[in-house]
Design a protein around this motif. Structure first.
Motif, PDB file in Angstrom:
ATOM      1  N   TYR A 155     -52.107  -3.584  35.470  1.00  0.00           N
ATOM      2  CA  TYR A 155     -52.390  -4.926  34.995  1.00  0.00           C
ATOM      3  C   TYR A 155     -51.570  -5.961  35.767  1.00  0.00           C
ATOM      4  O   TYR A 155     -52.061  -7.022  36.132  1.00  0.00           O
ATOM      5  CB  TYR A 155     -52.095  -5.040  33.495  1.00  0.00           C
ATOM      6  N   GLN A 156     -50.314  -5.596  36.032  1.00  0.00           N
ATOM      7  CA  GLN A 156     -49.427  -6.556  36.708  1.00  0.00           C
ATOM      8  C   GLN A 156     -49.834  -6.776  38.162  1.00  0.00           C
ATOM      9  O   GLN A 156     -49.591  -7.840  38.719  1.00  0.00           O
ATOM     10  CB  GLN A 156     -47.970  -6.096  36.591  1.00  0.00           C
ATOM     11  N   ILE A 157     -50.450  -5.758  38.746  1.00  0.00           N
ATOM     12  CA  ILE A 157     -50.954  -5.945  40.114  1.00  0.00           C
ATOM     13  C   ILE A 157     -52.227  -6.799  40.070  1.00  0.00           C
ATOM     14  O   ILE A 157     -52.409  -7.717  40.866  1.00  0.00           O
ATOM     15  CB  ILE A 157     -51.250  -4.587  40.791  1.00  0.00           C
ATOM     16  N   THR A 158     -53.094  -6.504  39.100  1.00  0.00           N
ATOM     17  CA  THR A 158     -54.379  -7.212  39.056  1.00  0.00           C
ATOM     18  C   THR A 158     -54.203  -8.686  38.685  1.00  0.00           C
ATOM     19  O   THR A 158     -55.004  -9.522  39.093  1.00  0.00           O
ATOM     20  CB  THR A 158     -55.350  -6.559  38.045  1.00  0.00           C
ATOM     21  N   GLU A 159     -53.131  -8.968  37.940  1.00  0.00           N
ATOM     22  CA  GLU A 159     -52.875 -10.349  37.531  1.00  0.00           C
ATOM     23  C   GLU A 159     -52.911 -11.299  38.728  1.00  0.00           C
ATOM     24  O   GLU A 159     -53.612 -12.306  38.726  1.00  0.00           O
ATOM     25  CB  GLU A 159     -51.488 -10.413  36.879  1.00  0.00           C
ATOM     26  N   SER A 160     -52.146 -10.953  39.790  1.00  0.00           N
ATOM     27  CA  SER A 160     -52.097 -11.865  40.928  1.00  0.00           C
ATOM     28  C   SER A 160     -53.410 -11.827  41.718  1.00  0.00           C
ATOM     29  O   SER A 160     -53.837 -12.828  42.267  1.00  0.00           O
ATOM     30  CB  SER A 160     -50.900 -11.531  41.829  1.00  0.00           C
ATOM     31  N   LEU A 161     -54.076 -10.661  41.735  1.00  0.00           N
ATOM     32  CA  LEU A 161     -55.356 -10.572  42.445  1.00  0.00           C
ATOM     33  C   LEU A 161     -56.392 -11.470  41.787  1.00  0.00           C
ATOM     34  O   LEU A 161     -57.201 -12.113  42.453  1.00  0.00           O
ATOM     35  CB  LEU A 161     -55.861  -9.125  42.439  1.00  0.00           C
ATOM     36  N   ARG A 162     -56.357 -11.498  40.462  1.00  0.00           N
ATOM     37  CA  ARG A 162     -57.351 -12.295  39.736  1.00  0.00           C
ATOM     38  C   ARG A 162     -57.047 -13.784  39.846  1.00  0.00           C
ATOM     39  O   ARG A 162     -57.944 -14.603  39.979  1.00  0.00           O
ATOM     40  CB  ARG A 162     -57.436 -11.829  38.293  1.00  0.00           C
ATOM     41  N   ALA A 172     -56.113  -2.458  42.914  1.00  0.00           N
ATOM     42  CA  ALA A 172     -54.778  -2.030  42.466  1.00  0.00           C
ATOM     43  C   ALA A 172     -54.554  -0.555  42.783  1.00  0.00           C
ATOM     44  O   ALA A 172     -53.480  -0.159  43.229  1.00  0.00           O
ATOM     45  CB  ALA A 172     -54.610  -2.298  40.972  1.00  0.00           C
ATOM     46  N   VAL A 173     -55.595   0.235  42.554  1.00  0.00           N
ATOM     47  CA  VAL A 173     -55.495   1.667  42.862  1.00  0.00           C
ATOM     48  C   VAL A 173     -55.270   1.854  44.364  1.00  0.00           C
ATOM     49  O   VAL A 173     -54.416   2.625  44.788  1.00  0.00           O
ATOM     50  CB  VAL A 173     -56.766   2.417  42.393  1.00  0.00           C
ATOM     51  N   GLU A 174     -56.022   1.096  45.158  1.00  0.00           N
ATOM     52  CA  GLU A 174     -55.851   1.145  46.615  1.00  0.00           C
ATOM     53  C   GLU A 174     -54.422   0.796  47.016  1.00  0.00           C
ATOM     54  O   GLU A 174     -53.826   1.432  47.885  1.00  0.00           O
ATOM     55  CB  GLU A 174     -56.754   0.101  47.280  1.00  0.00           C
ATOM     56  N   MET A 193     -43.432  -2.709  42.833  1.00  0.00           N
ATOM     57  CA  MET A 193     -43.051  -4.102  43.122  1.00  0.00           C
ATOM     58  C   MET A 193     -43.592  -4.534  44.484  1.00  0.00           C
ATOM     59  O   MET A 193     -44.061  -5.651  44.661  1.00  0.00           O
ATOM     60  CB  MET A 193     -41.521  -4.254  43.163  1.00  0.00           C
ATOM     61  N   ILE A 194     -43.495  -3.610  45.446  1.00  0.00           N
ATOM     62  CA  ILE A 194     -44.000  -3.922  46.783  1.00  0.00           C
ATOM     63  C   ILE A 194     -45.518  -4.088  46.731  1.00  0.00           C
ATOM     64  O   ILE A 194     -46.075  -5.007  47.344  1.00  0.00           O
ATOM     65  CB  ILE A 194     -43.572  -2.830  47.789  1.00  0.00           C
ATOM     66  N   ALA A 195     -46.179  -3.233  45.947  1.00  0.00           N
ATOM     67  CA  ALA A 195     -47.640  -3.349  45.805  1.00  0.00           C
ATOM     68  C   ALA A 195     -48.000  -4.729  45.261  1.00  0.00           C
ATOM     69  O   ALA A 195     -48.945  -5.370  45.730  1.00  0.00           O
ATOM     70  CB  ALA A 195     -48.165  -2.246  44.879  1.00  0.00           C
ATOM     71  N   ILE A 196     -47.241  -5.215  44.275  1.00  0.00           N
ATOM     72  CA  ILE A 196     -47.491  -6.560  43.731  1.00  0.00           C
ATOM     73  C   ILE A 196     -47.200  -7.610  44.808  1.00  0.00           C
ATOM     74  O   ILE A 196     -47.967  -8.548  45.000  1.00  0.00           O
ATOM     75  CB  ILE A 196     -46.629  -6.806  42.471  1.00  0.00           C
ATOM     76  N   GLY A 197     -46.097  -7.405  45.530  1.00  0.00           N
ATOM     77  CA  GLY A 197     -45.701  -8.366  46.559  1.00  0.00           C
ATOM     78  C   GLY A 197     -46.738  -8.539  47.664  1.00  0.00           C
ATOM     79  O   GLY A 197     -46.936  -9.630  48.170  1.00  0.00           O
ATOM     80  N   ILE A 198     -47.420  -7.437  48.021  1.00  0.00           N
ATOM     81  CA  ILE A 198     -48.372  -7.509  49.135  1.00  0.00           C
ATOM     82  C   ILE A 198     -49.815  -7.604  48.659  1.00  0.00           C
ATOM     83  O   ILE A 198     -50.732  -7.658  49.477  1.00  0.00           O
ATOM     84  CB  ILE A 198     -48.248  -6.283  50.078  1.00  0.00           C
TER      85      ILE A 198
END
Lengths: 299, 340
Positions: free
Chosen positions: B112-119, B133-135, B165-170
């Protein structure tokens, strides 16, 4: 082994943390320390390294009797201290002191630092008069590289490096035979770390106490320690003299650790060959075996 | 090539009851697209604060931008509204912090935390964002990403949390990734893996990085350019190899000297009189910094002028182009003199 009585002997030390349900049935068990044995000779520095959660700090707390082992035995200068009560421990604590990672959290913010250093002298009734204690504190301050006039100040008036010096002065006050140092330089600024490492070395040379040096900075451990024990998931996987350990690491985890040490030189750092090791919990039946004199590997 | 980021004379102050902390003073530099800049310094050097100030992440008050500009793709970050900044952070500018446990929200799943910024930034649908996010988890080396994506931060190990964290960052393919001591809390083996990962991602995504650290070993492994800060000012800046090989600032030199020698025989102990080379003294009180070069009181090579006047950051004489130093002394002649 050694003819001299070790200052510290730890034998098959175990500390498990269990969680229980409302019927008192065990539901979960963490084997923080799971059968750890080592000795520290007088005047020796033993480095205890490993990743966070490896059990190295718990081992330090058990040795200091700040926590009680589930099983195993701790001897200090030949005396079994595993089950001593608080009153009996008082005499031992005089000879075994601790230096923590964060000197600030171990100093009372409302107490003048001179009084903090004098406290063990008072509680152990080593020096009876305030004048004697005052003089000893001044000596100790000088010894750790602090202006004796600073004794009148409060902890918040000092930088991290100065506070660590105060922590060391307090540990030295009672002339201990062993200091357990738990990550004593980790929280310090880089430009201060060398000062404190040098201070540890000078004090040992001068006063001859032993150190149990708990750390994760391998470069500093390599520099400061006579022998090193590597912990992984509650067990010691390898123990040797510093020369043997760094020149000929035998356990794959030690090899991985040493190969991961960053080198402060771009050409060499980028050319560095790393050894990978997917950490697994050592099997319970595994025992340390001596592969060459003084070099032990879990097998 | 036009710089991605241009910092001009950035000055940051903190007004406290006891006085004004001179956290950052006149910091200027350019960062090119795809360049990795390592900012080295200790606590109080201004290395983190100057970046947080650019991103609008220091509390105001007590914090205050006392001057300067920070142009990201030509637009001044310091003049932007909070709303504009928010649309950049997590979008074109990604961030990774030291302590993933406090940066991640414990009650939301990692996915969810990764998708937040994507959305928010890329306007992806819920489904597309989850697939991405899975990718991303796969990209940062988390095994079984399908299963892991619904897990919560406490179900991850320290190394995995930093990877998340890095996944969210990038996530939004930032043009600039800012990393503040991202490996400091990790063990060396995990740190080495994270550095490998970041080097690979940098190549794949072509992003620029500002990597804030105090560890010269990490700097050696990641930086194109090194910038050494002390007392809120830049002391030295240049291509990484040059800063290590042809060091011009006494502070940089002191830092490198104070590290245990990687080649010396191990285990000094009591028998030997071997000691580490130490920098004397303590870091300055930034409420009351020295009037001249902040490092002067601890610098054995300091001249009289160092104590009274702040040296400007200029091209170091005889050094590679772009290798700058702020010093009234010349470290090469001073060292030769000291050795003689």
């Amino acid at each position: 082994m050694n003819a001299v009585t070790p200052v510290l002997e730890v034998d098959e030390l175990v500390r498990h943390f269990t969680t229980k349900d409302f019927l008192g049935r065990e539901v979960h068990r963490v084997r923080a320390v799971d059968g750890v044995s080592f000795t520290v000779a007088p005047g020796e520095t033993l480095g205890l390294v490993g990743e966070s959660g490896s059990g190295k700090s718990t081992t330090g707390r058990l040795v200091l009797r700040l926590d009680d082992p589930t099983e195993g035995r701790i001897r200090f200068e030949g005396q079994d201290i595993t089950h001593l009560n608080a009153a009996q421990l008082l005499a031992v604590r005089r000879k075994m002191q601790v230096v923590f990672q964060d000197p600030f959290s171990s100093l009372n913010p409302r107490m003048r630092v001179g009084d903090a250093v004098a406290e063990p002298l008072k509680s152990h009734r080593i020096l009876k008069t305030a004048a004697e204690r005052h003089e000893r504190v001044a000596q100790l301050f000088q010894r750790v590289g602090l202006d004796p006039r600073f004794a009148e100040r409060f902890p918040h008036q000092f930088s991290g490096g100065q506070r660590q010096r105060i922590g060391i002065a307090r540990a030295l006050a009672v002339s201990p035979r062993l200091i357990v140092a738990d990550e004593p330089i980790t929280a310090l600024d880089v430009s201060i770390q060398a000062q404190i490492v040098n201070l540890f070395m000078d004090l040992q040379q001068e006063l001859g106490m032993a150190y149990l040096f708990i750390a994760h900075d391998l470069a500093m451990v390599r520099f400061l320690c006579h022998r090193v024990a590597v912990m992984l998931r509650g067990r010691i996987v390898e123990m040797a003299t510093t020369e043997q350990l760094f020149a000929h690491p035998r356990h794959p985890y030690t090899q991985a650790l040493i190969s991961a040490m960053p080198i402060p030189d771009p050409d060499r750092e980028l050319a560095r060959q790393r050894i990978f090791y997917e950490a697994v919990t050592p099997p319970r039946e595994a025992r340390l075996a001596e592969v060459e004199k003084g070099h032990w590997v879990l097998a | 090539m036009a710089p991605l980021l241009q910092v001009k004379d950035l000055t940051v102050r903190f007004d406290t009851a006891d006085g004004t902390v001179q956290a950052v003073s006149g910091v200027s530099y350019d960062l090119a697209p795809g360049e990795t800049l390592a900012v080295v310094g200790e606590s109080g050097s201004g290395k983190s604060v100057h970046v947080l100030a650019m991103l609008g992440l220091i509390p105001k008050p007590p914090g205050r931008i006392a001057g300067g500009q920070a142009l990201f793709e030509g637009r001044d970050l310091l003049a932007m509204s909070e709303r504009e900044l928010r649309s950049l952070r997590g979008g074109a500018i990604g961030m990774i912090f030291q302590d993933p446990m406090s940066a991640l929200n414990p009650v939301l799943s990692v996915g969810y935390q990764i998708t937040e910024s994507l959305r928010t930034h890329m306007k992806l649908s819920k489904k597309a964002a989850m697939a991405r996010a899975v990718e991303l988890l796969d990209l940062v080396g988390i095994s079984e990403p399908q299963r892991r994506v619904v897990h919560y931060p406490h179900q991850f190990s320290g190394g995995m949390r930093q990877r998340a964290m890095i996944a969210i960052g990038i996530a939004c393919e930032p043009r600039l990734l800012i990393a503040d001591e991202p490996t400091t809390a990790l063990d060396v083996t995990v740190q080495a893996q994270i550095l490998d990962l970041v080097r690979r991602l940098r190549k794949q995504l072509g992003m620029a990085m500002i990597w804030i650290t105090h560890d010269m070993g990490v700097v050696a492994g990641i930086a194109d350019t090194v910038q050494v800060m002390y007392g809120g000012r830049v002391q030295e800046r240049g291509p990484a190899r040059q800063v290590f090989r042809d060091t011009r600032s006494a502070y940089t030199w002191g830092l490198l000297q104070s590290l245990p020698d990687h080649d010396a025989p191990p285990s000094a102990g009591v028998a030997s009189a071997r000691r580490l080379v130490q920098i004397p003294g303590y870091p300055p009180d930034m409420m009351n910094p020295p009037p001249g070069d902040p490092f002067a009181p601890r610098n054995p090579f300091a001249t009289e002028r160092c104590h009274s006047e702040v040296p400007p950051l200029v091209q170091a004489p005889g050094a590679s182009p772009g290798h700058m130093v702020a010093a009234w002394y010349d470290l090469r002649t001073a060292r030769a003199g000291a050795a003689a």
